[in-house]
Design a protein around this motif. Structure first.
Motif, mmCIF file in Angstrom:
data_model
loop_
_atom_site.group_PDB
_atom_site.id
_atom_site.type_symbol
_atom_site.label_atom_id
_atom_site.label_comp_id
_atom_site.label_asym_id
_atom_site.label_seq_id
_atom_site.Cartn_x
_atom_site.Cartn_y
_atom_site.Cartn_z
ATOM 1 N N SER A 7 0.868 -1.198 0.123
ATOM 2 C CA SER A 7 -0.129 0.155 -0.023
ATOM 3 C C SER A 7 0.813 1.179 0.027
ATOM 4 O O SER A 7 0.480 2.124 -0.937
ATOM 5 C CB SER A 7 -0.821 -0.117 1.254
ATOM 6 O OG SER A 7 -1.550 1.248 1.270
ATOM 7 N N SER A 49 2.185 1.515 -3.431
ATOM 8 C CA SER A 49 1.235 2.191 -4.397
ATOM 9 C C SER A 49 1.040 3.584 -4.119
ATOM 10 O O SER A 49 0.898 4.346 -5.186
ATOM 11 C CB SER A 49 0.069 1.277 -3.840
ATOM 12 O OG SER A 49 -0.979 1.978 -4.575
ATOM 13 N N HIS A 75 -2.805 -0.848 -5.946
ATOM 14 C CA HIS A 75 -2.355 -2.003 -4.872
ATOM 15 C C HIS A 75 -3.527 -2.841 -4.844
ATOM 16 O O HIS A 75 -4.620 -2.552 -4.575
ATOM 17 C CB HIS A 75 -2.180 -1.565 -3.634
ATOM 18 C CG HIS A 75 -2.095 -2.583 -2.636
ATOM 19 N ND1 HIS A 75 -2.382 -2.695 -1.114
ATOM 20 C CD2 HIS A 75 -1.694 -4.008 -2.581
ATOM 21 C CE1 HIS A 75 -2.331 -3.756 -0.459
ATOM 22 N NE2 HIS A 75 -1.698 -4.602 -1.193
#
Length: 293
Positions: A78, A81, A88
């Motif tokens: 995450s 991302s 993600h």
């Protein structure tokens, strides 16, 4: 499978797997595999890759995260991302969303998850295909996959439809993994994920000591914390066993293709995040992003 099929990139069949990674991610020439057959990208086993991540608008990153349940794949995927501007996609989240939707698969999935078993290839591929199709409709480009592939068959299917650039394998001692999983909590109102475990494990059998502070929620979430149904000690240990049995061969699948980067987590997020950025050569990229913000 339609959405998966549309992910295909131009074929680079005349290039080796290392050369294909270089073309996508590296500014220099990737090192040759060692004579021991170990991944040249493992910071523990050889020189790290000369990663040079381009602006996401110029390059659609396609990465895979591997690692045992509870290792932190979702947390670090995450963060990357957000940093790199690519979606993600966590198959565990897709399964939980399907469970919450109370659709036709809900009962079957509930039994599988609560017993700590792996969801079948067919179900996972169907859920992933739906997610990719929805993302494509919104104009999403690239991805960081978390929780897929978990079997050799899934890895072969993925390899047949798209070009994975890098496979990041997060590693952590099993006793720490169990403590982390048992400390996981979710806010029943906002859906935020937290961890109440305060981990201080001494060095043992050559493994370094590890300390991890709890990731506590804000005060307004504290009274709304719930434990996932599958986060019991018996189920957690079974899930780790299943992972070791079924998914470790996937590591070798990508290692043999020169795409596996193994990263031993040295501790919690404060210790591990900057070291991970350094291994990926993203520390400078992060500074540029912060300066531009």
């Amino acid at each position: 499978m339609a959405a998966l099929t549309r992910l295909s990139k131009p074929s680079f069949t005349s290039l080796s797997s290392v050369s294909r990674i270089s073309r996508c991610l590296y500014s220099g020439i990737a090192p040759e595999p060692s004579s021991h057959g170990a991944s040249p990208y493992s910071p523990r086993l050889g020189p790290k890759p000369n990663l040079s991540v381009k602006d996401p608008k110029d390059r659609n990153i396609q990465w895979v995260f591997l690692g045992s349940p509870g290792v932190g794949k979702g947390t670090y995927a995450s963060r990357l991302s957000n940093l790199l501007g690519v979606p993600h996609i966590a198959t565990g989240d897709l399964v939980r969303e399907e469970l919450a939707a109370s659709g036709p698969l809900s009962k079957e999935l509930s039994e599988i998850v609560n017993q700590g078993k792996l969801v079948s290839d067919e179900i996972i591929i169907s859920l992933l295909s739906k997610r990719l199709e929805a993302g494509g409709a919104k104009g999403e480009l690239g991805f960081i996959l978390d929780g897929f592939p978990r079997t050799i068959r899934q890895a072969e299917i993925l390899e047949g439809v798209t070009e994975i650039d890098l496979v990041l394998n997060l590693k952590l001692r099993e006793d720490v993994l169990v403590e982390k999983c048992l400390g996981r909590r979710m806010c029943s109102q906002c859906g935020g994920n937290f961890n109440v475990a305060s981990i201080n494990v001494k060095d043992s059998n050559g493994s370094p000591a590890i300390s991890m502070a709890p990731l506590l929620p804000p005060p307004h979430c504290m009274s709304k914390l719930v434990t996932r149904a599958d986060d019991t000690e018996e189920v957690v240990k079974h899930r780790i066993h299943v992972y070791n049995e079924k998914s470790r061969p996937v590591e070798e699948f990508y290692r043999s293709r020169g795409k596996l980067l193994e990263f031993d987590l040295p501790g919690g997020i404060p210790e591990s995040w900057p070291k991970l950025l350094e291994v990926l050569n993203l520390d400078e990229y992060k500074e540029k992003q912060s300066a531009a913000a």
